[in-house]
Design a protein around this motif. Structure first.
Motif, short mmCIF file in Angstrom:
data_model
loop_
_atom_site.label_atom_id
_atom_site.label_comp_id
_atom_site.label_asym_id
_atom_site.label_seq_id
_atom_site.Cartn_x
_atom_site.Cartn_y
_atom_site.Cartn_z
N ARG A 125 0.83 -1.20 0.00
CA ARG A 125 0.00 0.00 0.00
C ARG A 125 0.87 1.26 0.00
O ARG A 125 0.55 2.26 -0.65
CB ARG A 125 -0.93 -0.02 1.21
CG ARG A 125 -1.96 -1.14 1.13
CD ARG A 125 -2.61 -1.44 2.46
NE ARG A 125 -1.64 -2.00 3.42
CZ ARG A 125 -1.97 -2.55 4.57
NH1 ARG A 125 -3.25 -2.62 4.91
NH2 ARG A 125 -1.05 -3.02 5.39
N ALA A 126 1.99 1.18 0.71
CA ALA A 126 2.93 2.30 0.71
C ALA A 126 3.64 2.39 -0.64
O ALA A 126 3.92 3.49 -1.12
CB ALA A 126 3.95 2.12 1.83
N TYR A 129 1.25 4.12 -2.94
CA TYR A 129 1.15 5.55 -2.68
C TYR A 129 2.38 6.30 -3.18
O TYR A 129 2.27 7.42 -3.70
CB TYR A 129 0.95 5.83 -1.19
CG TYR A 129 0.92 7.31 -0.92
CD1 TYR A 129 -0.13 8.10 -1.39
CD2 TYR A 129 1.99 7.94 -0.28
CE1 TYR A 129 -0.13 9.47 -1.21
CE2 TYR A 129 1.99 9.31 -0.09
CZ TYR A 129 0.93 10.07 -0.55
OH TYR A 129 0.93 11.43 -0.38
N SER A 130 3.56 5.69 -3.06
CA SER A 130 4.78 6.33 -3.57
C SER A 130 4.66 6.63 -5.06
O SER A 130 5.02 7.71 -5.53
CB SER A 130 6.01 5.45 -3.30
OG SER A 130 6.27 5.35 -1.92
N TYR A 132 1.76 6.79 -6.76
CA TYR A 132 0.63 7.70 -6.95
C TYR A 132 1.05 9.14 -6.68
O TYR A 132 0.72 10.07 -7.44
CB TYR A 132 -0.50 7.28 -6.02
CG TYR A 132 -1.77 8.08 -6.15
CD1 TYR A 132 -2.37 8.29 -7.39
CD2 TYR A 132 -2.38 8.62 -5.02
CE1 TYR A 132 -3.54 9.02 -7.50
CE2 TYR A 132 -3.55 9.35 -5.12
CZ TYR A 132 -4.13 9.55 -6.36
OH TYR A 132 -5.29 10.27 -6.47
N LYS A 133 1.82 9.33 -5.60
CA LYS A 133 2.28 10.67 -5.24
C LYS A 133 3.22 11.23 -6.31
O LYS A 133 3.18 12.43 -6.63
CB LYS A 133 3.01 10.61 -3.90
CG LYS A 133 3.60 11.93 -3.44
CD LYS A 133 4.24 11.78 -2.08
CE LYS A 133 5.43 10.86 -2.13
NZ LYS A 133 6.14 10.80 -0.82
N GLU A 137 -0.94 12.00 -8.48
CA GLU A 137 -1.73 12.52 -7.39
C GLU A 137 -2.79 13.52 -7.86
O GLU A 137 -3.79 13.72 -7.19
CB GLU A 137 -0.82 13.16 -6.34
CG GLU A 137 -1.45 13.22 -4.96
CD GLU A 137 -0.43 13.63 -3.90
OE1 GLU A 137 0.53 14.33 -4.24
OE2 GLU A 137 -0.62 13.25 -2.74
N TYR A 230 1.02 6.76 3.58
CA TYR A 230 -0.15 6.39 2.79
C TYR A 230 -1.41 6.38 3.63
O TYR A 230 -2.51 6.64 3.12
CB TYR A 230 0.07 5.02 2.13
CG TYR A 230 -0.11 3.83 3.04
CD1 TYR A 230 -1.33 3.18 3.14
CD2 TYR A 230 0.95 3.35 3.82
CE1 TYR A 230 -1.50 2.09 3.97
CE2 TYR A 230 0.79 2.26 4.65
CZ TYR A 230 -0.43 1.63 4.73
OH TYR A 230 -0.60 0.55 5.56
N LYS A 233 -2.60 10.03 3.69
CA LYS A 233 -2.84 10.69 2.42
C LYS A 233 -3.94 10.03 1.58
O LYS A 233 -4.55 10.69 0.74
CB LYS A 233 -1.55 10.72 1.60
CG LYS A 233 -0.43 11.52 2.26
CD LYS A 233 -0.76 13.00 2.34
CE LYS A 233 0.44 13.79 2.84
NZ LYS A 233 0.18 15.25 2.85
N LEU A 234 -4.14 8.72 1.76
CA LEU A 234 -5.18 8.03 1.01
C LEU A 234 -6.43 7.89 1.86
O LEU A 234 -6.36 7.74 3.09
CB LEU A 234 -4.70 6.63 0.58
CG LEU A 234 -3.55 6.56 -0.42
CD1 LEU A 234 -3.17 5.10 -0.68
CD2 LEU A 234 -3.91 7.25 -1.73
N ILE A 239 -7.53 2.86 0.35
CA ILE A 239 -6.63 1.86 0.93
C ILE A 239 -7.25 0.47 0.81
O ILE A 239 -6.55 -0.51 0.50
CB ILE A 239 -6.34 2.19 2.41
CG1 ILE A 239 -5.54 3.50 2.51
CG2 ILE A 239 -5.57 1.05 3.07
CD1 ILE A 239 -5.30 3.96 3.92
#
Length: 256
Positions: A125-126, A129-130, A132-133, A137, A230, A233-234, A239
């Protein structure tokens, strides 16, 4: 040859480990290399994008690169890299941090069978997010999943399978596999283990990340935020979607 090699999933702590090791007197490295993914150093001269990072990452000219890569010997390559680099603090031993090595670990082992390899990963999940960011984003979440997640899964799964083969000793070598969560939540114990693995003595002062060379490290200390960002931010439903998408694929990487 480098004292040790760091590889891992991108954004799972390889740069952080590099910054910690650069605190050790007599040990240094540039940004990334990538040569161990090639058949010979001569092939590395046109191996993009890695070769394009070398001038800034190691303080080299194009003429330096011609000289460094003009050999069939990986030992010669690293000796010439040490000789020509204008960034590393000499005299020192060098290490090689290149995340992509985790993806091509069998090629690396064939080129450097006696090397010590530290390999990293983090919660899927992290990982999502890395990406996605960094890449999406500002776009619709579901569109980003549809357009980017399948490609990311293919890449992550290759590394995941490599780690499984290492654990089962289907890939022979000298490996230490650690997660970013171990580094951040059980910092001292994990770093003592890592330092012992590479034959160095750990010192608490190394956690004070002084004189950071590259902008990729966002803080001069080790923070749990880098592993848990994550969750802030999510959205919870986002998630949940990522957990469902990746839960049956990268099971052992989930941190709860």
């Amino acid at each position: 040859m480098p004292k040790f090699v760091i590889g891992g999933v991108e954004h799972s702590g390889t740069t952080l480990l590099s910054d910690i090791f650069r605190q050790v007197p007599g040990l240094d490295s540039g940004f990334e290399v990538g040569v161990l993914l090639c058949n010979t150093p001569k092939e590395f001269r046109t191996f993009k994008p890695f070769i394009d990072q070398m001038p800034a990452g190691w303080g080299l000219t194009e003429e330096d690169l011609d000289y460094i890569c003009d050999t069939d010997s990986f030992q010669d390559f690293y000796e010439r890299l040490y000789e020509k680099s204008q960034i590393i603090k000499k005299p020192c031993e060098i290490f090689d941090k290149t995340p992509r090595y985790a993806w091509g670990i069998e090629k690396c082992i064939s080129n450097y069978p006696d090397g010590k390899y530290i390999l990293t990963y983090k919660d899927p999940r992290a990982l999502f997010y890395s990406n996605y960011k960094r890449y999406g984003e500002n776009v619709n979440f579901k569109d980003f999943i549809e357009n980017n997640l399948p490609k990311s899964i293919k890449y992550w799964l290759k590394i995941y399978e490599n780690y499984q083969k290492i654990k089962k000793e289907e890939i022979k070598g000298n490996f230490l596999i650690v997660s970013l969560e171990e580094i951040t939540f059980d910092c001292r114990k994990t770093l003592e283990k890592i330092f012992e693995f590479v034959g160095l003595e750990f010192n608490l002062d190394y956690l004070l990340l002084r004189n950071l060379r590259y902008r990729h490290t966002r803080a001069d200390y080790i923070s749990a935020k880098i592993a848990l960002e994550y969750r802030f931010k999510l959205k919870k439903e986002e998630i949940k979607i990522i957990t469902q998408e990746l839960g049956g694929i990268l099971n052992e990487w989930f941190y709860e």
